[in-house]
Design an enzyme around this catalytic site. Structure first.
Site, short mmCIF file in Angstrom:
data_model
loop_
_atom_site.label_atom_id
_atom_site.label_comp_id
_atom_site.label_asym_id
_atom_site.label_seq_id
_atom_site.Cartn_x
_atom_site.Cartn_y
_atom_site.Cartn_z
N SER A 156 -55.37 -106.08 -6.21
CA SER A 156 -55.14 -105.39 -4.04
C SER A 156 -56.43 -103.85 -4.65
O SER A 156 -56.24 -103.07 -5.85
CB SER A 156 -53.99 -104.44 -4.41
OG SER A 156 -52.94 -105.52 -4.59
N ASN B 87 -43.63 -105.32 -15.19
CA ASN B 87 -45.29 -105.10 -15.10
C ASN B 87 -45.11 -103.79 -14.34
O ASN B 87 -44.17 -103.56 -13.89
CB ASN B 87 -46.15 -105.79 -14.89
CG ASN B 87 -45.66 -106.12 -13.62
OD1 ASN B 87 -45.87 -105.43 -12.40
ND2 ASN B 87 -44.66 -108.20 -13.90
N GLY C 211 -49.52 -100.06 -11.40
CA GLY C 211 -49.50 -98.63 -10.74
C GLY C 211 -50.87 -99.14 -9.86
O GLY C 211 -52.04 -98.12 -9.76
N ASN D 194 -50.59 -106.06 0.63
CA ASN D 194 -50.09 -106.11 -0.26
C ASN D 194 -48.45 -104.74 0.30
O ASN D 194 -49.00 -103.54 0.35
CB ASN D 194 -49.75 -104.79 -1.14
CG ASN D 194 -49.31 -104.83 -2.46
OD1 ASN D 194 -48.35 -105.26 -1.91
ND2 ASN D 194 -49.78 -104.85 -3.79
N CYS E 263 -45.83 -104.31 -4.02
CA CYS E 263 -45.53 -103.37 -5.15
C CYS E 263 -44.70 -102.49 -5.18
O CYS E 263 -44.48 -101.51 -4.15
CB CYS E 263 -47.00 -102.79 -4.93
SG CYS E 263 -47.49 -101.89 -6.83
N ASN F 95 -43.32 -110.31 -4.72
CA ASN F 95 -44.59 -109.65 -5.61
C ASN F 95 -42.83 -109.54 -6.37
O ASN F 95 -42.08 -110.70 -6.82
CB ASN F 95 -44.60 -108.77 -5.00
CG ASN F 95 -45.51 -107.69 -5.89
OD1 ASN F 95 -45.70 -107.87 -6.64
ND2 ASN F 95 -45.95 -106.91 -5.27
N GLY G 140 -42.01 -104.08 -12.11
CA GLY G 140 -41.48 -104.84 -11.53
C GLY G 140 -41.01 -105.96 -12.34
O GLY G 140 -41.92 -106.04 -14.03
N GLY H 34 -48.86 -116.85 -11.43
CA GLY H 34 -49.10 -115.87 -12.20
C GLY H 34 -49.26 -115.69 -13.79
O GLY H 34 -50.22 -115.54 -14.41
#
Length: 577
Positions: free
Chosen positions: A53, A77, A80, A134, A137, A203, A229, A282
């Site tokens: 992102s 994770n 940031g 996004n 997040c 996400n 997350g 991912g």
């Protein structure tokens, strides 16, 4: 030639005919232009490549640790939204587009206001097949990510205003949604109604605090009290449920890229059945060695197609997925803390590691952070620390008996060819890499010369140079201080080069230092095949997810930190200055 939007729309309706399209996801694996090229050229099973992102301005993200593995394949994770910003992100992607891309390019963008989203969309529109907003997040700063996607009205308003301000968008507009809402289907329906072409979901789940079992403190290091997350295996069921809810809400026409804990062909088939036109991969990249990515992805795609066609499969793709936790921490006690100079520390810990040249480990202090370091000696376990910032300050403040944790090893042992003469060249704290090189070549009966340059005092408080007694067991050892001229030691290479016909040279230190050293060696006649550079690039994970340590198309955390000059010249010329 198909337009950008027509290219991405070619996957529409794949869920209706059991089509299998694989995609990378934002923030994992395809995080650098070099890795976008790698997936496009060398991983034909990937149909859609998603960038990290990007924001209008650079964002340093959170301090490490930013990733933790709470169980095999289940991660926390909190990166940031670390990214270099629009100005630096756009040109290399433009270059890739001009070179031609096989795969669809999905550019992920993040902003805290409509105006910045519009700026980003306009900037990337000419090079992207789709642009992913996004809205999801969970550990972004206030106003970003899930702050938008958790509110149906805000999410819909953003899409409406974007479409109104820039109706001529050529790429598809995709919205990435958070699963941390009561009705993700309703939010998806609202943004589609305002003009979005599709949905990306999910996400990460959460955030929540991930506790280090030994210390009882949070592992992740951020302003959210360590919240991060959840991604990987432990969110798979939520991902499947969310995608089905979204498909039921928006109908069959819009695109859905579904993701969240997808690992094997059964997962891919389940996601397609739930309504996804493409399936994102991912966290699984952190559980498969990069050397096996092609075999894994090719097998995964073939088995997914076969499974959706009603055939039985052997689930061979799963055999490439490791079942151990490669991010687990090991506790050590501080044996000694010796300040060689005011800015150079020799840290000795209890226990030992079986580290070899090309490998490295992370040092972790709960509540303070973590960083990767070369191992100077395995027994006693020794690290050389140069004072650089907040975390190294914490290492300097350690006392005998304090607890420190390691994780790893990462990288790969260096495979070398025996040579009559070996020259080791080190710059600064790069000298920490040299002892293991000596251990590696000690059985070769080679003549060894160690040449070290330093910006610090060449002699420590003990009256000796770093590791002087150790190096003198192998051959000559020379330390040359810069004395105001950076890299002055490189002016003395020819004096320590015994020959050029049967010599291997290993160089460690800052990249510019190594580049200059290598060019001097080439001028002297040393073969570029036997000049090795230790590319100890920044890495936040060590397991192949963050992409920060890429050299050419190889991750140092997977292939090892040493690369020949030949490889770098052919695959990563930009790293050679």
């Amino acid at each position: 030639m198909l337009s950008m939007i027509d290219r991405i729309k070619s996957i529409k309706g794949a869920h209706l005919n059991n089509g299998v399209h694989l995609s990378t996801v934002s923030g994992v694996a395809s995080t650098k232009p070099e890795l976008v090229r790698y997936f496009d050229k060398k991983q034909e099973a990937i149909d859609i490549i998603t960038t990290k992102s990007f924001q209008v301005n650079p964002n340093p993200g959170n301090r490490e640790p930013v990733i933790c593995e709470m169980a095999p394949g289940s991660f926390g994770n909190s990166v940031g939204l670390r990214n270099p910003g629009l100005e630096k992100s756009l040109p290399p992607l433009e270059k890739l587009r001009n070179e031609g891309l096989r795969a669809l390019l999905n550019v992920s963008v993040s902003a805290s206001n409509v105006e910045d989203f519009i700026t980003l969309i306009k900037a990337f529109d000419n090079i992207a097949d789709s642009i992913e907003l996004n809205f999801s997040c969970p550990h972004a700063a206030k106003g970003f990510g899930a702050s938008i996607g958790c509110d149906l009205n805000i999410a819909a308003e953003y899409v409406r205003e974007i479409r109104k301000a820039y109706p001529e968008q050529k790429s598809a507009l995709l919205i990435k949604l958070t699963p941390n809402v009561e009705d993700i289907g309703a939010i998806a329906k609202a943004v589609i109604a305002e003009g979005a072409d599709g949905i990306v979901a999910i996400n990460t789940v959460g955030p929540e605090v991930h506790i280090h079992k030994e210390s009882g403190l949070p592992i992740l290091n951020n302003k959210l009290g360590g919240k991060g997350g959840k991604s990987g295996k432990w969110v798979k069921q939520r991902a499947l449920e969310a995608v089905k809810q979204i498909r039921d809400a928006i109908g069959d026409e819009p695109i859905i890229i579904g993701m969240g804990g997808m690992c094997d062909a059964y997962d891919v088939a389940a996601m397609v059945t739930a309504g996804a036109d493409a399936v994102g991969l991912g966290s699984v990249f952190g559980t498969v060695n990069q050397q096996d990515w092609k075999a894994y992805l090719d097998t995964l795609k073939d088995e997914s197609i076969s499974l959706l066609s009603g055939n039985e499969i052997a689930n061979k793709a799963s055999k490439y997925i490791r079942q151990d936790n490669r991010m687990e921490y090991t506790k050590h006690k501080v044996i000694s803390v010796v300040e060689h100079t005011k800015d150079m520390l020799i840290l000795t810990l209890s226990g030992k590691l079986n580290c070899q040249s090309g490998e490295f480990a992370f040092l972790f202090i709960p509540g303070k952070g973590e960083k990767p370091f070369s191992v100077a000696h395995n027994s006693p376990l020794t690290f050389l620390i140069r004072r650089r910032g907040e975390f190294t300050d914490a290492l300097f403040n350690l006392k005998e008996g304090d607890e420190v944790y390691t994780r790893g090893l990462y990288g790969k042992p260096l495979s070398h060819e025996k040579k009559k003469n070996v020259l080791l060249i080190g710059g600064g704290s790069g000298v920490a890499v040299l002892p293991l090189l000596c251990d590696m070549i000690k059985a070769d009966d080679s003549k060894v010369d160690v040449l070290v340059g330093t910006t610090l005092e060449p002699i420590g408080v003990d009256g000796k140079a770093l590791f002087e007694d150790f190096f003198k067991n192998f051959g000559t050892y020379t330390v040359i201080a810069d004395e105001g001229k950076p890299g002055r030691v490189l002016d003395h290479i020819s004096e320590h080069l015994r020959s050029v016909s049967d010599t291997a040279v290993y160089i460690v230190g800052p990249e510019k230092f190594m580049s200059i050293a290598a060019k001097k060696l080439l001028e002297l006649g040393v073969s570029k095949d036997y000049i090795y550079l230790s590319m100890e690039r920044s890495t936040m994970c060590g397991i192949g997810m963050c992409g920060e340590c890429v050299c050419g198309d190889r991750l140092a955390c997977q292939y090892g930190t040493f690369f020949t000059y030949t490889y770098l010249l052919e695959n990563a010329k930009e790293l050679l200055g």
